[in-house]
Each structure stands twice: as structure tokens, then as C-alpha cells.
Design an enzyme around this catalytic site. Structure first.
Site, PDB file in Angstrom:
ATOM      1  N   HIS A 200      -2.448   2.994  -7.733  1.00 28.46           N
ATOM      2  CA  HIS A 200      -2.367   1.841  -8.634  1.00 28.46           C
ATOM      3  C   HIS A 200      -3.378   2.085  -9.760  1.00 28.46           C
ATOM      4  CE1 HIS A 200      -3.025  -2.345  -9.923  1.00 28.46           C
ATOM      5  NE2 HIS A 200      -1.919  -2.665  -9.283  1.00 28.46           N
TER       6      HIS A 200
ATOM      7  N   ASP B 171      -8.546   2.041  -1.319  1.00 26.03           N
ATOM      8  CA  ASP B 171      -7.952   0.852  -1.921  1.00 26.03           C
ATOM      9  C   ASP B 171      -7.013   0.258  -0.878  1.00 26.03           C
ATOM     10  OD1 ASP B 171      -6.448  -1.002  -3.218  1.00 26.03           O
ATOM     11  OD2 ASP B 171      -5.756   0.325  -4.825  1.00 26.03           O
TER      12      ASP B 171
ATOM     13  N   GLN C 248      -3.066  -3.248  -0.213  1.00 26.47           N
ATOM     14  CA  GLN C 248      -1.753  -3.451   0.425  1.00 26.47           C
ATOM     15  C   GLN C 248      -1.806  -3.276   1.936  1.00 26.47           C
ATOM     16  OE1 GLN C 248       0.832  -4.652  -1.070  1.00 26.47           O
ATOM     17  NE2 GLN C 248       0.202  -4.422  -3.203  1.00 26.47           N
TER      18      GLN C 248
ATOM     19  N   LYS D 173      -3.527 -11.250  -1.851  1.00 30.46           N
ATOM     20  CA  LYS D 173      -2.424 -10.494  -1.258  1.00 30.46           C
ATOM     21  C   LYS D 173      -2.373 -10.696   0.257  1.00 30.46           C
ATOM     22  CE  LYS D 173      -2.640  -6.921  -4.800  1.00 30.46           C
ATOM     23  NZ  LYS D 173      -1.442  -7.054  -5.630  1.00 30.46           N
TER      24      LYS D 173
ATOM     25  N   CYS E 124       2.263  -0.841 -12.104  1.00 28.61           N
ATOM     26  CA  CYS E 124       0.884  -0.380 -12.341  1.00 28.61           C
ATOM     27  C   CYS E 124       0.659   0.994 -11.742  1.00 28.61           C
ATOM     28  CB  CYS E 124      -0.138  -1.367 -11.781  1.00 28.61           C
ATOM     29  SG  CYS E 124      -0.161  -2.907 -12.655  1.00 28.61           S
TER      30      CYS E 124
HETATM   31  C1  LIG Z   1      -2.643  -0.913  -4.288  1.00 25.22           C
HETATM   32  C2  LIG Z   1      -3.248  -1.910  -5.209  1.00 25.22           C
HETATM   33  N1  LIG Z   1      -4.488  -1.710  -5.659  1.00 25.22           N
HETATM   34  C3  LIG Z   1      -5.104  -2.574  -6.477  1.00 25.22           C
HETATM   35  C4  LIG Z   1      -4.459  -3.698  -6.912  1.00 25.22           C
HETATM   36  C5  LIG Z   1      -5.176  -4.635  -7.818  1.00 25.22           C
HETATM   37  O1  LIG Z   1      -5.394  -5.846  -7.188  1.00 25.22           O
HETATM   38  P1  LIG Z   1      -5.922  -7.107  -8.018  1.00 25.22           P
HETATM   39  O2  LIG Z   1      -4.962  -7.297  -9.145  1.00 25.22           O
HETATM   40  O3  LIG Z   1      -5.882  -8.219  -7.037  1.00 25.22           O
HETATM   41  O4  LIG Z   1      -7.292  -6.790  -8.476  1.00 25.22           O
HETATM   42  C6  LIG Z   1      -3.158  -3.947  -6.493  1.00 25.22           C
HETATM   43  C7  LIG Z   1      -2.403  -5.117  -6.994  1.00 25.22           C
HETATM   44  O5  LIG Z   1      -1.203  -5.075  -7.175  1.00 25.22           O
HETATM   45  C8  LIG Z   1      -2.546  -3.040  -5.615  1.00 25.22           C
HETATM   46  O6  LIG Z   1      -1.301  -3.230  -5.165  1.00 25.22           O
END
Ligand SMILES: Cc1ncc(COP(=O)(O)O)c(C=O)c1O
Length: 378
Positions: free
Chosen positions: A106, A178, A181, A204, A336
Site C-alpha cells: 500500500h 503493515d 489488513q 478497519k 493505493c
Molecule cells: C495495507 C494497508 N496499509 C495501510 C493503509 C492505510 O491505512 P489508514 O488509511 O487507516 O492510515 C491501508 C488502508 O487502506 C491498508 O489497506
């Protein structure tokens, strides 16, 4: 369980990877906080402020218990993006350092590293997964950090975190995960994963927007934001900072958000994380089986609550609009993950994503909507 989620009465929601819906229990906890406990934390000696502080710190303990971490290694942030930025910038990397991220990350786990002085290298994919051999070859004595997603938000692949941890640690390299998910989707034990840092977002995992978590070796980091609430002493000659999480939480924190996250954790714990994971997998398998044979659909990725696909000759935005007319919410675009899209040879795709409240009826509605897409564009 849908009755706990007011918005699920009005919509067929298949965009939980983006943000989950919130149960009444979470919204009620936040409402009660504002009605009965609202006061700034850590500063007042009066009872209301002490109670508010207790709720905030209980949230830290709940998060720590949920991911099997010590509470003094948990920092509250705005979300996974801020948590990852805090690690990337907080490590104060130099031109001599190297960072490896996977190509499927992401943007929130790619852009912050690109903004440091370090040289960023990208681990490729092979057969739809992270290429572990290639990753190993990228590691050099200069590799300070490997940062990878636990589960890809775009294609649902789960990366072998423990294996990556062993590679990293045998080279004295830090592993950042990260887990945006995964923490709300399956049991995540940060010690078992052997991760040095783990980032995720409350929204999430049935919690509110605007709260996130960074777990890890925070003693290695310089704070991103400084000011009131994070200091020990301030004189005109300089400032000394608090040690531990509070040194990273300058300013008034999102106490109601943390209270909401605490309620979300309680909700998930009552469901049982193994049950949640099994249900998400069952829905993913069901959705895949329904879509795999549709001649106008090409599957891009499926697993762990994610089903992404393209529809022949129809832009993903058009697919999403037609599905939206049928009351079905799915996401379109690059999710993203533009470098991943490039590797996959596409600009965008449609993503349906599932959680503990998803039912087979929701997925049947998606399949019906896809038949409609075919009719409209025939
Ligand atoms: C794998 C992953 N990392 C990071 C993020 C970023 O999360 P946030 O927008 O809550 O900061 C997301 C959000 O879609 C994500 O799916």
C-alpha cells in the site's frame, strides 16, 4: 450479527478493506465517553480527568493484550499511515542505509520510506506472491529495514512474516509489518511474528476513524510531532521528553477514539478471532467460486477477505457505479497500490472485500450486479 451494524440494514457493504462498518457497541461507548467522562487526559488532578485518563490507558492495555505486546510499547497515532510514517522518519535513516519494501505495498508503506534519505529497494513478486528468494538477495549489510504488509489490501496475499523476520534478524535488520489488513481479521501475535514494529488502524477493525497503533521498539525512534503532553521539562534552553509512548503522543489525543477502539476489541474478542478469520475465509472462498467461471470476469487476486477482478472492456469505475445502483458497495481503482498494478499489467481493478458480518446473500447480490454490468455493456 448484522443487527449490531445500523448501516448494514441499508446497504450491501463489500468494502471492508477500505473501512469496516461500526457496531452499536462502539458508537455507544464513544457517546457514553462524551456524556460522562469527557475531560483532557494526563493533565488534571480532578476526578473526571483521572477517569478519562484511566479509560485512555485502559485502551492501551486492551490493544497490548489483543496483539500480545507490553503496553509500554503501544503508541496511539491517527492510523496505519501515521504509524508507518513515524517509524520511517523516526529511525532517522541516512544515505548509507537501505530499506526493502515489497512491490505489493500500500502507498502508506512505500511513500514514507521514499521520503527518507535511505535507498529504497523493491522486492518483486513471483507467481502472485512475494518472491522470497529475490527478497533474500536484496539484503545487504546496509539493509536497516524490511517493511512489508501482512496481508495485501489489493490482492489478499498473506506474506510469510515469520520467515521474513528470520531473514531480517539474521542480518541485524529491523522488520516493520503493515498489519492494517490483518489485526482485525485474524489472531495477530506480534511476538510470535517476531516483528520489530507493527502498524494498524482502528477503523478497519470495527473501531472509529482517526485512531491507529504503532507497536514496537519505540526507543529507537525520534518523535514526529512534539509539544505539550510529550515533555518532562521545557526551559528557554531546551526540552526533555518523556520516555515510552507518551513521548510520541504530543497534543490532546483522540480519547473517544481510543475508547471506541477498546469497545471494538471487546467486540472482536467476543466473536473470537479464529471464528472471524474462518468466516472471512469462507466468504472469500464462496465469492471466488461464484465469480471464477463468469466469462466476462478476470480474477486478479483472491484470499483473506479480498476478491479483486477486472471486467472485460468495462472500466472499474463503471462497474462500481452499476453495482452502486443495485445497492452494492465495492471499490474501484488502484487501491493505493500503483506499483503493484503496474506489475500486474493493469491500471485499476474492482475489489470486493469481506468481514465478519458479510453473508452469502451479500455476495449473491454482487454476482447479480455483475450480470447487470454485462447486460448494460453488452
Ligand atoms: C495495507 C494497508 N496499509 C495501510 C493503509 C492505510 O491505512 P489508514 O488509511 O487507516 O492510515 C491501508 C488502508 O487502506 C491498508 O489497506
Amino acid at each position: 450479527m448484522k443487527e449490531d451494524f445500523p448501516l448494514l440494514k441499508k446497504t450491501i457493504y463489500l468494502d471492508s478493506a477500505s473501512t469496516t462498518q461500526k457496531p452499536n457497541q462502539v458508537m455507544q461507548a464513544m457517546q457514553t465517553y462524551y456524556e460522562e467522562y469527557n475531560a483532557n487526559v494526563h493533565r488534571g488532578i480532578y476526578t473526571l480527568s483521572e477517569e478519562s485518563t484511566k479509560l485512555y490507558e485502559n485502551g492501551r492495555k486492551a490493544v497490548a493484550r489483543f496483539i500480545n505486546a507490553p503496553a509500554n510499547k503501544i503508541v496511539f497515532t491517527k492510523g496505519a499511515t501515521e504509524s508507518l510514517s513515524l517509524v520511517a522518519h523516526g529511525l532517522q535513516l541516512t544515505e548509507k542505509d537501505e530499506v526493502i519494501v515489497s512491490i505489493m505495498e500500500h502507498h502508506s508503506n512505500m511513500v514514507p520510506w521514499q521520503q527518507t534519505k535511505a535507498n529504497v529497494k523493491y522486492a518483486p513478486m513471483k507467481d502472485g506472491k512475494l518472491d522470497m528468494e529475490a527478497l533474500e538477495k536484496l539484503i545487504t549489510p546496509a539493509t536497516k529495514v524490511i517493511s512489508v504488509g501482512h496481508i495485501s489490501n489489493a490482492i489478499g496475499v498473506e506474506n510469510p512474516i515469520k520467515e521474513i523476520a528470520q531473514l531480517a534478524h539474521s542480518n541485524n535488520t529491523l522488520l516493520v509489518v503493515d498489519a492494517a489488513q490483518s489485526v482485525g481479521h485474524q489472531k495477530v501475535d506480534v511476538q510470535e511474528l517476531e516483528a520489530d514494529f507493527v502498524a494498524f488502524s482502528a477503523h478497519k477493525m470495527f473501531g472509529p476513524m482517526g485512531v491507529g497503533v504503532l507497536y514496537g521498539k519505540i526507543e529507537l525512534l525520534k518523535p514526529l510531532v512534539t509539544g505539550g503532553g510529550s515533555i518532562l521539562t521545557v526551559t528557554t534552553k531546551g526540552t526533555t521528553f518523556m520516555e515510552g509512548p507518551h513521548g510520541f503522543e504530543a497534543g490532546t489525543p483522540n480519547v473517544a477514539g481510543v475508547v471506541g477502539l477498546t469497545a471494538a476489541i471487546t467486540y472482536l474478542e467476543q466473536l473470537g478471532m479464529d471464528n472471524v478469520a474462518n468466516h472471512i475465509q469462507e466468504m472469500t472462498t464462496y465469492a471466488t467460486s461464484k465469480v471464477v467461471d463468469l466469462p466476462h470476469i478476470k480474477l486478479i487476486g483472491q484470499g483473506k477477505g479480498i476478491l479483486s477482478f477486472t471486467v472485460d472492456n468495462v472500466h472499474s469505475h463503471d462497474v462500481t457505479s452499476i453495482l452502486s445502483e443495485q445497492g452494492v458497495c465495492v471499490r474501484a481503482g488502484h487501491h493505493c497500490a500503483m506499483p503493484l498494478m503496474e506489475v500486474l499489467g493493469i491500471n485499476d481493478c474492482v475489489r470486493a472485500s469481506f468481514h465478519a458480518y458479510t453473508t452469502k446473500d451479500d455476495i449473491d447480490a454482487l454476482v447479480k450486479g455483475l450480470a447487470q454490468v454485462k447486460e448494460v455493456f453488452a
